[in-house]
Design an enzyme around this catalytic site. Sequence first.
Site, PDB file in Angstrom:
ATOM      1  N   SER A  40      10.792 -68.435 -64.125  1.00 23.46           N
ATOM      2  CA  SER A  40      10.955 -67.217 -64.925  1.00 23.46           C
ATOM      3  C   SER A  40      12.458 -66.914 -64.966  1.00 23.46           C
ATOM      4  O   SER A  40      12.927 -65.884 -64.504  1.00 23.46           O
ATOM      5  CB  SER A  40      10.168 -66.057 -64.325  1.00 23.46           C
ATOM      6  OG  SER A  40      10.617 -65.755 -63.022  1.00 23.46           O
ATOM      7  N   HIS A 155       4.317 -68.355 -62.570  1.00 25.46           N
ATOM      8  CA  HIS A 155       4.149 -69.156 -61.346  1.00 25.46           C
ATOM      9  C   HIS A 155       2.710 -69.615 -61.131  1.00 25.46           C
ATOM     10  O   HIS A 155       2.402 -70.327 -60.176  1.00 25.46           O
ATOM     11  CB  HIS A 155       4.635 -68.370 -60.121  1.00 25.46           C
ATOM     12  CG  HIS A 155       6.113 -68.090 -60.170  1.00 25.46           C
ATOM     13  ND1 HIS A 155       6.746 -67.217 -59.335  1.00 25.46           N
ATOM     14  CD2 HIS A 155       7.089 -68.586 -60.981  1.00 25.46           C
ATOM     15  CE1 HIS A 155       8.032 -67.181 -59.621  1.00 25.46           C
ATOM     16  NE2 HIS A 155       8.269 -67.997 -60.615  1.00 25.46           N
ATOM     17  N   GLN A 164       4.204 -61.025 -61.474  1.00 23.13           N
ATOM     18  CA  GLN A 164       4.478 -62.344 -60.882  1.00 23.13           C
ATOM     19  C   GLN A 164       4.302 -62.421 -59.364  1.00 23.13           C
ATOM     20  O   GLN A 164       3.861 -63.440 -58.843  1.00 23.13           O
ATOM     21  CB  GLN A 164       5.905 -62.742 -61.262  1.00 23.13           C
ATOM     22  CG  GLN A 164       6.369 -64.082 -60.760  1.00 23.13           C
ATOM     23  CD  GLN A 164       7.777 -64.394 -61.238  1.00 23.13           C
ATOM     24  OE1 GLN A 164       7.962 -64.819 -62.369  1.00 23.13           O
ATOM     25  NE2 GLN A 164       8.776 -64.184 -60.400  1.00 23.13           N
ATOM     26  N   GLU A 165       4.698 -61.352 -58.658  1.00 27.53           N
ATOM     27  CA  GLU A 165       4.701 -61.457 -57.197  1.00 27.53           C
ATOM     28  C   GLU A 165       4.205 -60.182 -56.523  1.00 27.53           C
ATOM     29  O   GLU A 165       4.677 -59.089 -56.831  1.00 27.53           O
ATOM     30  CB  GLU A 165       6.126 -61.740 -56.693  1.00 27.53           C
ATOM     31  CG  GLU A 165       6.676 -63.035 -57.263  1.00 27.53           C
ATOM     32  CD  GLU A 165       8.157 -63.251 -56.956  1.00 27.53           C
ATOM     33  OE1 GLU A 165       8.679 -62.630 -56.016  1.00 27.53           O
ATOM     34  OE2 GLU A 165       8.779 -64.049 -57.676  1.00 27.53           O
ATOM     35  N   GLU A 206       4.773 -70.365 -55.380  1.00 22.10           N
ATOM     36  CA  GLU A 206       5.493 -69.905 -54.186  1.00 22.10           C
ATOM     37  C   GLU A 206       4.579 -69.805 -52.961  1.00 22.10           C
ATOM     38  O   GLU A 206       4.887 -69.125 -51.987  1.00 22.10           O
ATOM     39  CB  GLU A 206       6.191 -68.572 -54.472  1.00 22.10           C
ATOM     40  CG  GLU A 206       7.265 -68.743 -55.558  1.00 22.10           C
ATOM     41  CD  GLU A 206       8.132 -67.512 -55.752  1.00 22.10           C
ATOM     42  OE1 GLU A 206       7.828 -66.449 -55.176  1.00 22.10           O
ATOM     43  OE2 GLU A 206       9.133 -67.633 -56.489  1.00 22.10           O
ATOM     44  N   ASP A 241       7.318 -57.924 -57.557  1.00 16.82           N
ATOM     45  CA  ASP A 241       8.251 -58.434 -58.570  1.00 16.82           C
ATOM     46  C   ASP A 241       7.426 -58.659 -59.835  1.00 16.82           C
ATOM     47  O   ASP A 241       6.626 -59.596 -59.907  1.00 16.82           O
ATOM     48  CB  ASP A 241       8.919 -59.744 -58.112  1.00 16.82           C
ATOM     49  CG  ASP A 241       9.842 -60.308 -59.202  1.00 16.82           C
ATOM     50  OD1 ASP A 241      10.056 -59.618 -60.226  1.00 16.82           O
ATOM     51  OD2 ASP A 241      10.344 -61.448 -59.029  1.00 16.82           O
ATOM     52  N   GLU A 287      10.724 -54.928 -58.302  1.00 19.34           N
ATOM     53  CA  GLU A 287      11.747 -55.793 -58.917  1.00 19.34           C
ATOM     54  C   GLU A 287      11.371 -56.077 -60.369  1.00 19.34           C
ATOM     55  O   GLU A 287      10.190 -56.267 -60.683  1.00 19.34           O
ATOM     56  CB  GLU A 287      11.798 -57.097 -58.105  1.00 19.34           C
ATOM     57  CG  GLU A 287      12.748 -58.157 -58.640  1.00 19.34           C
ATOM     58  CD  GLU A 287      12.661 -59.438 -57.795  1.00 19.34           C
ATOM     59  OE1 GLU A 287      12.315 -59.356 -56.601  1.00 19.34           O
ATOM     60  OE2 GLU A 287      12.922 -60.520 -58.333  1.00 19.34           O
ATOM     61  N   ASP A 314      16.747 -58.382 -60.948  1.00 13.72           N
ATOM     62  CA  ASP A 314      16.860 -59.855 -60.825  1.00 13.72           C
ATOM     63  C   ASP A 314      17.331 -60.396 -62.177  1.00 13.72           C
ATOM     64  O   ASP A 314      18.525 -60.597 -62.400  1.00 13.72           O
ATOM     65  CB  ASP A 314      15.508 -60.427 -60.387  1.00 13.72           C
ATOM     66  CG  ASP A 314      15.450 -61.943 -60.431  1.00 13.72           C
ATOM     67  OD1 ASP A 314      16.507 -62.574 -60.551  1.00 13.72           O
ATOM     68  OD2 ASP A 314      14.335 -62.524 -60.359  1.00 13.72           O
ATOM     69  N   LYS A 339      20.662 -64.609 -56.050  1.00 11.50           N
ATOM     70  CA  LYS A 339      20.283 -66.019 -56.207  1.00 11.50           C
ATOM     71  C   LYS A 339      21.540 -66.818 -56.505  1.00 11.50           C
ATOM     72  O   LYS A 339      22.168 -66.627 -57.546  1.00 11.50           O
ATOM     73  CB  LYS A 339      19.303 -66.168 -57.366  1.00 11.50           C
ATOM     74  CG  LYS A 339      17.894 -65.631 -57.105  1.00 11.50           C
ATOM     75  CD  LYS A 339      17.091 -65.608 -58.395  1.00 11.50           C
ATOM     76  CE  LYS A 339      15.616 -65.353 -58.176  1.00 11.50           C
ATOM     77  NZ  LYS A 339      14.914 -65.077 -59.453  1.00 11.50           N
ATOM     78  N   HIS A 367      15.062 -67.035 -52.737  1.00 11.50           N
ATOM     79  CA  HIS A 367      14.784 -68.411 -53.128  1.00 11.50           C
ATOM     80  C   HIS A 367      14.542 -68.472 -54.643  1.00 11.50           C
ATOM     81  O   HIS A 367      14.632 -67.456 -55.328  1.00 11.50           O
ATOM     82  CB  HIS A 367      13.525 -68.890 -52.381  1.00 11.50           C
ATOM     83  CG  HIS A 367      12.270 -68.150 -52.794  1.00 11.50           C
ATOM     84  ND1 HIS A 367      11.004 -68.653 -52.635  1.00 11.50           N
ATOM     85  CD2 HIS A 367      12.097 -66.933 -53.379  1.00 11.50           C
ATOM     86  CE1 HIS A 367      10.111 -67.803 -53.080  1.00 11.50           C
ATOM     87  NE2 HIS A 367      10.748 -66.748 -53.536  1.00 11.50           N
ATOM     88  N   ARG A 368      14.184 -69.665 -55.155  1.00 15.19           N
ATOM     89  CA  ARG A 368      13.691 -69.815 -56.528  1.00 15.19           C
ATOM     90  C   ARG A 368      12.255 -70.351 -56.446  1.00 15.19           C
ATOM     91  O   ARG A 368      11.842 -70.870 -55.409  1.00 15.19           O
ATOM     92  CB  ARG A 368      14.559 -70.815 -57.334  1.00 15.19           C
ATOM     93  CG  ARG A 368      15.997 -70.431 -57.559  1.00 15.19           C
ATOM     94  CD  ARG A 368      16.212 -69.063 -58.147  1.00 15.19           C
ATOM     95  NE  ARG A 368      15.558 -68.785 -59.400  1.00 15.19           N
ATOM     96  CZ  ARG A 368      16.181 -68.544 -60.558  1.00 15.19           C
ATOM     97  NH1 ARG A 368      17.492 -68.546 -60.601  1.00 15.19           N
ATOM     98  NH2 ARG A 368      15.504 -68.250 -61.652  1.00 15.19           N
ATOM     99  N   SER A 369      11.559 -70.280 -57.562  1.00 12.41           N
ATOM    100  CA  SER A 369      10.169 -70.767 -57.510  1.00 12.41           C
ATOM    101  C   SER A 369      10.119 -72.288 -57.364  1.00 12.41           C
ATOM    102  O   SER A 369       9.193 -72.831 -56.767  1.00 12.41           O
ATOM    103  CB  SER A 369       9.397 -70.309 -58.735  1.00 12.41           C
ATOM    104  OG  SER A 369      10.088 -70.644 -59.912  1.00 12.41           O
ATOM    105  N   LYS A 390      13.686 -62.766 -49.575  1.00 10.86           N
ATOM    106  CA  LYS A 390      12.344 -63.122 -50.075  1.00 10.86           C
ATOM    107  C   LYS A 390      12.340 -64.617 -50.316  1.00 10.86           C
ATOM    108  O   LYS A 390      13.201 -65.171 -51.001  1.00 10.86           O
ATOM    109  CB  LYS A 390      11.947 -62.291 -51.301  1.00 10.86           C
ATOM    110  CG  LYS A 390      12.575 -62.626 -52.620  1.00 10.86           C
ATOM    111  CD  LYS A 390      11.747 -62.015 -53.773  1.00 10.86           C
ATOM    112  CE  LYS A 390      12.119 -62.660 -55.093  1.00 10.86           C
ATOM    113  NZ  LYS A 390      11.274 -62.228 -56.200  1.00 10.86           N
TER     114      LYS A 390
HETATM  115  P1  PGA Z   1      12.004 -67.820 -60.501  1.00 13.58           P
HETATM  116  O1  PGA Z   1      11.202 -66.638 -59.832  1.00 13.58           O
HETATM  117  O2  PGA Z   1      12.673 -68.591 -59.448  1.00 13.58           O
HETATM  118  O3  PGA Z   1      10.923 -68.583 -61.236  1.00 13.58           O
HETATM  119  O4  PGA Z   1      12.978 -67.179 -61.467  1.00 13.58           O
HETATM  120  C1  PGA Z   1      11.684 -65.893 -58.761  1.00 13.58           C
HETATM  121  C2  PGA Z   1      11.900 -64.458 -59.126  1.00 13.58           C
HETATM  122  O5  PGA Z   1      11.679 -64.045 -60.280  1.00 13.58           O
HETATM  123  O6  PGA Z   1      12.342 -63.683 -58.270  1.00 13.58           O
HETATM  124 ZN    ZN Z   2      12.329 -61.881 -59.768  1.00  9.99          ZN
END
Ligand code: PGA
Ligand code: ZN
Length: 431
Positions: A40, A155, A164-165, A206, A241, A287, A314, A339, A367-369, A390
């Site tokens: 994403s 994801h 997403q999270e 994740e 998130d 987020e 983010d 990131k 991290h990243r996905s 995270k």
């Molecule tokens: P991404 O997701 O690494 O796929 O961008 C992580 C996030 O959105 O925090």
């Molecule tokens: Zn995010």
Amino acid sequence: MKIDRVKPYQILDSRGNPTIAVEITANNISASAMVPSGASTGKHEALELRDGGKDYSGKGVLKALSNILSIYSQLKPIDILNQTKIDKAMITLDGTSNKSNLGANAILALSMAVARLSSKSKNMPLFSYLGRIYEVKQTNILPTPMLNVLNGGTHTDWQGPDIQEFMIVPFAAHTFTQAIQWSSEIYHTLKKLLKNRGYSTLVGDEGGFAPNLKTNEEAVQLLIDAISNAGYNKKVGIAIDAAASAFYDQKENLYNLRKENKKFSTKEMISFWEDMINKYPQILSLEDGLAEDDWDGWVGLTQRLGNRIQIVGDDLLVTNPERIKKAIKLKACNALLVKLNQIGTLTETFEAIKICKKAGWNNIISHRSGETEDTFIADLSVGTCCDQIKTGAPARSERVAKYNRLLKIEEELAEMGLSPQYAGNAAFSRS
Ligand code: PGA
Ligand code: ZN
């Protein structure tokens, strides 16, 4: 100390896509680094250079590998202990604002490897070395983790919730070790709950479960039940998130929650969050609750909820000092998701964190996905005293590697006589 050998190679990330690893050597000491990759991805992130063409569906990174070799030929005369000089030289060599010439992935691989090699040459743990070059006095604080136990959005290929999270935050633990124990117990309790309610327990990118729930709210309720059944009521909070850019429909200017068959204007989306936060006081962080260019919306969201919960940018901020400064001026959020590969060098990442700390914001190292076994971000969170991290579920090796590294750092700190402190609840109090 000058680099005498650089060996870049193409490896696979946790989703099975190509990414970069590099090994560098100086004075017979070697160090390596691996670069993660998002799904994403924010529109304003620095460019991740991919080959295009047929191989690996265009996702190969061979051009970036060859760029690493050409960067090296220019970096050769620079002392690797001067991280800022190395990073600035790469930024100048690239010459673009988003690293689209050489690729942020190529540049970041070297930036991380240089820091790791320098720490080795100084015989220092990576977190201590990062603390020295970031210029903090203390590097004995273990971050409060946000563990993504329920996945949705891109994801899960939209099999799970739109959001997403859904993360658990063990803020009341006394040590990092205890925080991980509680989180693992809750993760397994959640698995049982899902099974009992007839849902799939397969996982997303994740490592969190990715059940086909009826609504987004059901996910929050499941987390609350899992926390309570595991015995950690009032000791573990919830972070979300939304990654709202991924479900924002630009043409219609609406947020499209397909799970619930609802389309929201920005105003309605803010009310959705407000209702959720009123109903579930366990939520302490939100987020990307709105899309990456919905600046007015973000200002409204922060006005409405910013004194009650952490509002994290983010995709809005992409670890970019310029966008962060704008957000601080507008009061568009109150925390930064950090990131490395969104901006491309360690030096610029430090700058982003420093700007936020000065403004009284929180920072969350992330991290990243698409991840690798590299644990650099664990050391980064301690070295920059960032208080929050995270890095996915307490499952799957590319996620767990970071938590495991932090467990080891907690031990190492004690052995060094530096009395490790767990950030805990203090991670959420803005200065
Ligand atoms: P991404 O997701 O690494 O796929 O961008 C992580 C996030 O959105 O925090
Ligand atoms: Zn995010």
